[in-house]
Motif scaffolding. Structure first.
Motif, PDB file in Angstrom:
ATOM      1  N   ILE A  16       6.431   5.832 -21.951  1.00  0.00           N
ATOM      2  CA  ILE A  16       6.526   4.759 -22.948  1.00  0.00           C
ATOM      3  C   ILE A  16       5.129   4.290 -23.350  1.00  0.00           C
ATOM      4  CG2 ILE A  16       8.730   3.985 -22.008  1.00  0.00           C
ATOM      5  CD1 ILE A  16       7.181   1.395 -21.104  1.00  0.00           C
ATOM      6  N   THR A  75       3.700   8.755 -24.524  1.00  0.00           N
ATOM      7  CA  THR A  75       4.819   8.660 -25.453  1.00  0.00           C
ATOM      8  C   THR A  75       4.783   9.728 -26.539  1.00  0.00           C
ATOM      9  OG1 THR A  75       6.047   7.092 -26.845  1.00  0.00           O
ATOM     10  CG2 THR A  75       3.642   6.997 -26.958  1.00  0.00           C
ATOM     11  N   ARG A 108      11.145   8.253 -20.546  1.00  0.00           N
ATOM     12  CA  ARG A 108      10.882   7.946 -21.944  1.00  0.00           C
ATOM     13  C   ARG A 108      11.601   6.700 -22.444  1.00  0.00           C
ATOM     14  NH1 ARG A 108       8.102  11.621 -24.981  1.00  0.00           N
ATOM     15  NH2 ARG A 108       8.607  13.356 -23.594  1.00  0.00           N
ATOM     16  N   GLY A 109      12.715   6.366 -21.830  1.00  0.00           N
ATOM     17  CA  GLY A 109      13.438   5.171 -22.246  1.00  0.00           C
ATOM     18  C   GLY A 109      14.320   4.669 -21.123  1.00  0.00           C
ATOM     19  N   GLN A 141       6.117   2.917 -31.531  1.00  0.00           N
ATOM     20  CA  GLN A 141       5.280   4.014 -31.041  1.00  0.00           C
ATOM     21  C   GLN A 141       4.205   4.418 -32.041  1.00  0.00           C
ATOM     22  OE1 GLN A 141       7.327   7.458 -29.256  1.00  0.00           O
ATOM     23  NE2 GLN A 141       6.133   8.762 -30.613  1.00  0.00           N
TER      24      GLN A 141
END
Length: 523
Positions: free
Chosen positions: A190, A195, A221-222, A299
Motif C-alpha cells: 500500500i 503499490t 495490497r488491500g 495511489q
C-alpha cells in the motif's frame, strides 16, 4: 535513569541469595526454581526448575540438584520463552542511542524483534546488522530485506515497471541480502513504491529469496475492499516462487468489510491443506496506524514520492482530483486520529473531525493541508472486536505488534508498541479466556520461531538460548491506551536475554544484551 541500571554478572551475588558450594557437574550460572513453565509448544504448564549456564538452558526438570550462582524462586510465576515479535518498525530506533535499549519491548517480555517490515528499512543487511552488533541493542534483532527500499534504491519511486537490467539488479541485491543474513523479503504493497509493483516482479525477486531458504512476508495490497484477492496474491507469490508466505497484521479494515476476514482465513486454511506454507500475524487491537498519506490519498498521487505529491497538491487540476477521491474515502472511514504531525503539533491526539470543527474547515481540507506540509501519522479505528478475537484463535496466526522502539515524546502513537504481548496474553487469554494461555504463549514463541526457521529459540528446551520471560499471571496486563500510549505493562518480573538480566524485578537494567541473528546459509 533506568537505562543506566545494569547488574553485571560479577554483582549478581550481591542482589540475590546464593548457595556457596557446588560440584563441577551441578553448578550453573542461574537457577530458576518452582516456576509454572510454559515450554512454548502449546502444552500444559509444568512445575519445573531450569538451570542456565553460559547463556543456554542446560537442564529442565522438577527438583533439580544444580547449584546456581543466582537462584530465583519463581513460585506463582509463569516462566516462558522470550517473546518473538515478527513485525516491528524498530529499524532506526535500534540504531538510536536513546532507543536502542528497546525497553518498551523488553517490558512486554520480547527478547527478539524483526525489522525490515512493510518494505521499509535497510537494504544493506550486513551494514545494518554489523552496526547493531557494534553499538548493542536491548533485544535480539532479525532483519528482512525491505522490498520498497530495494526498489527505491534501484529505480526510484516512480509508477512504472522495472527494466530488464533493473529487475536483474534487484534480484542480485536480494541474493546479497540473503547471504548477509536476511531471513526473507518483506513488502508493503500500500506504500510507495510497493503499490506500483506487479505480481510478476515480486515473484521474480522472491525466487531468489527462495534459493536461499527465505520467506516472503507481505503487508498485502488491500485490507478492505480488495482483502480476498490480496491474500490470494500473496499466496500465489510464495507458491510460484517456492518460499513460505506470511501475511502481516491480518485484518479486515473498514466497517463495510467486517466479517470478510472469515473468508480470508478460509483462503489461507485451504492453501495450508494443499500443503502450502502460509501463516499470518496480528496485533490485538481494533485500530491500525500508518501514514495519513497511505490511509487516504490515491495511489496515482503518490507516484514519485513526497516531492512529487507536493507539486500535485499545488496544481489546481491535480489537487481537485485528489480532493474528490479523498472525500470518497472519508465517507467510509471511521475515526482517524493524529499520532504525529510536525505541521501542527497541537493537532496531535485529535481526530480529523475534531480538528475540522475547531478550525472551521472541511475534513478533506484538513487532510490536504497536512499533506501539503509534510504529512502525518495516524491511528485509524477501522476493525471490529469480533474479527480481532476470531483471528487470534487460529493456530497459524502469530502475535506481532507492528510497533517500534520508543521513548516518551509529545506524539500520541498507537499503544501497541507498549502493550501488544501483555494484551494478548494477559487480557485476551488470562482474563477474557478468548483463547488458552498455552495457545497465546505459543503464538508469541514457538510459532514465530517456526515461521522464521529458528532452531535454538522459541521453546524452553535443553540446548536452547536462554531468552526467557518470567511474569505474574494475575497482574500481567497492558496499561497503554490510545490516550496514554506510553504506559508500560504490569506483571513483568524478569526478562533474560542470553541468560542475563535485561529486566530485573520489573525494571529494565539498561544492559545491551541483544545481538543480530543472521540466517544461516543454505546448504
Amino acid at each position: 535513569m533506568l537505562d543506566s541500571f545494569f547488574i553485571p554478572r560479577s554483582c549478581w551475588l550481591l542482589v540475590i541469595a546464593v548457595t556457596t558450594t557446588a560440584s563441577a557437574v551441578e553448578r550453573c550460572d542461574l537457577l530458576l526454581k518452582n516456576g509454572s513453565v510454559q515450554v512454548g509448544d502449546g502444552s500444559i504448564a509444568k512445575l519445573l526448575d531450569i538451570a542456565i549456564d553460559d547463556g543456554k538452558i542446560v537442564a529442565m526438570e522438577a527438583g533439580l540438584k544444580h547449584v546456581g550462582d543466582v537462584v530465583i524462586d519463581c513460585a506463582g510465576m509463569v516462566v516462558a520463552p522470550g517473546f518473538i515479535d515478527l513485525h516491528t518498525h524498530s529499524d532506526e530506533g535500534l540504531l538510536d542511542k536513546d532507543r536502542r535499549s528497546n525497553n518498551n519491548y523488553l517490558m512486554q517480555g520480547c527478547t527478539t524483534v524483526v525489522t525490515g517490515n512493510c518494505g521499509m528499512g535497510h537494504v544493506d543487511v550486513a551494514r545494518y546488522l554489523n552496526q547493531v552488533d557494534r553499538d548493542g541493542a536491548g533485544s535480539n534483532v532479525i532483519h528482512l530485506l525491505p522490498h520498497g527500499s530495494l526498489r527505491t534504491a534501484v529505480m526510484g519511486k516512480d509508477d512504472r515497471d522495472p527494466t530488464e537490467d533493473e529487475l536483474k539488479e534487484m534480484v542480485r541485491l536480494a541474493g546479497v541480502a540473503m547471504k548477509d543474513g536476511a531471513f526473507g523479503m518483506a513488502t508493503g504493497l500500500i506504500y510507495v513504491p510497493g503499490t506500483f509493483t506487479k505480481t510478476e516482479e515480486l515473484i521474480a525477486i522472491s525466487k531468489e529469496i527462495a534459493n536461499h531458504g527465505g520467506l516472503y512476508v507481505s503487508h498485502i495490497r488491500g485490507e478492505g475492499r480488495t482483502l480476498l484477492e490480496s491474500v490470494e496474491e500473496a499466496i500465489q507469490i510464495g507458491s510460484e516462487a517456492g518460499c513460505p508466505t506470511h501475511v502481516s497484521h491480518f485484518k479486515a479494515s473498514g466497517k463495510q468489510y467486517w466479517g470478510t476476514l472469515h473468508v480470508a482465513a478460509k483462503i489461507i486454511e485451504d492453501a495450508r491443506r494443499e500443503g502450502k506454507r502460509v501463516t499470518a500475524d496480528q496485533y490485538p487491537y481494533m485500530a491500525s496506524s500508518t501514514s495519513l498519506e497511505a490511509t487516504l490519498l490515491p495511489q496515482w498521487a503518490r507516484s514519485g514520492g513526497r516531492s512529487a505529491l507536493k507539486k500535485r497538491l499545488a496544481d489546481p487540476a491535480d489537487s481537485g482530483k485528489i480532493r474528490e477521491e479523498v472525500v470518497q474515502d472519508l465517507r467510509s472511514s471511521g475515526r482517524i486520529q493524529i499520532a504525529s504531525c510536525e505541521y501542527r503539533r497541537d493537532w496531535v491526539g485529535k481526530s480529523l473531525d475534531e480538528i475540522a470543527k475547531a478550525e472551521l474547515m472541511e475534513v478533506v481540507d484538513v487532510v490536504l493541508a497536512i499533506e501539503a506540509n509534510g504529512g502525518a501519522s495516524v491511528v485509524n479505528f477501522g476493525m471490529s472486536e469480533e474479527d480481532v478475537r476470531m483471528a487470534m484463535k487460529f493456530p497459524w496466526v502469530a502475535t506481532a505488534s507492528d510497533g517500534s522502539a520508543k521513548v516518551i515524546s509529545s506524539d500520541m502513537p498507537h499503544p501497541r508498541s507498549f502493550g501488544t504481548f501483555p494484551r494478548k496474553i494477559g487480557y485476551y487469554a488470562i482474563q477474557e479466556q478468548t483463547l488458552s494461555l498455552e495457545a497465546a504463549i505459543r503464538s508469541a514463541t514457538s510459532l514465530p520461531a517456526e515461521i522464521l526457521g529458528l532452531s535454538d529459540r522459541g521453546l524452553l528446551k535443553v540446548g536452547h538460548v536462554a531468552d526467557i520471560v518470567v511474569f505474574e499471571p494475575k497482574s500481567f496486563r497492558d496499561q497503554a491506551t490510545f490516550q496514554e500510549p506510553y504506559k508500560p505493562p504490569t506483571g513483568i518480573k524478569h526478562v533474560f536475554v542470553g541468560g542475563e538480566f535485561a529486566v530485573f524485578e520489573g525494571i529494565p537494567t539498561g544492559a545491551l544484551l541483544g545481538k543480530s541473528i543472521r540466517k544461516k546459509k543454505s546448504p
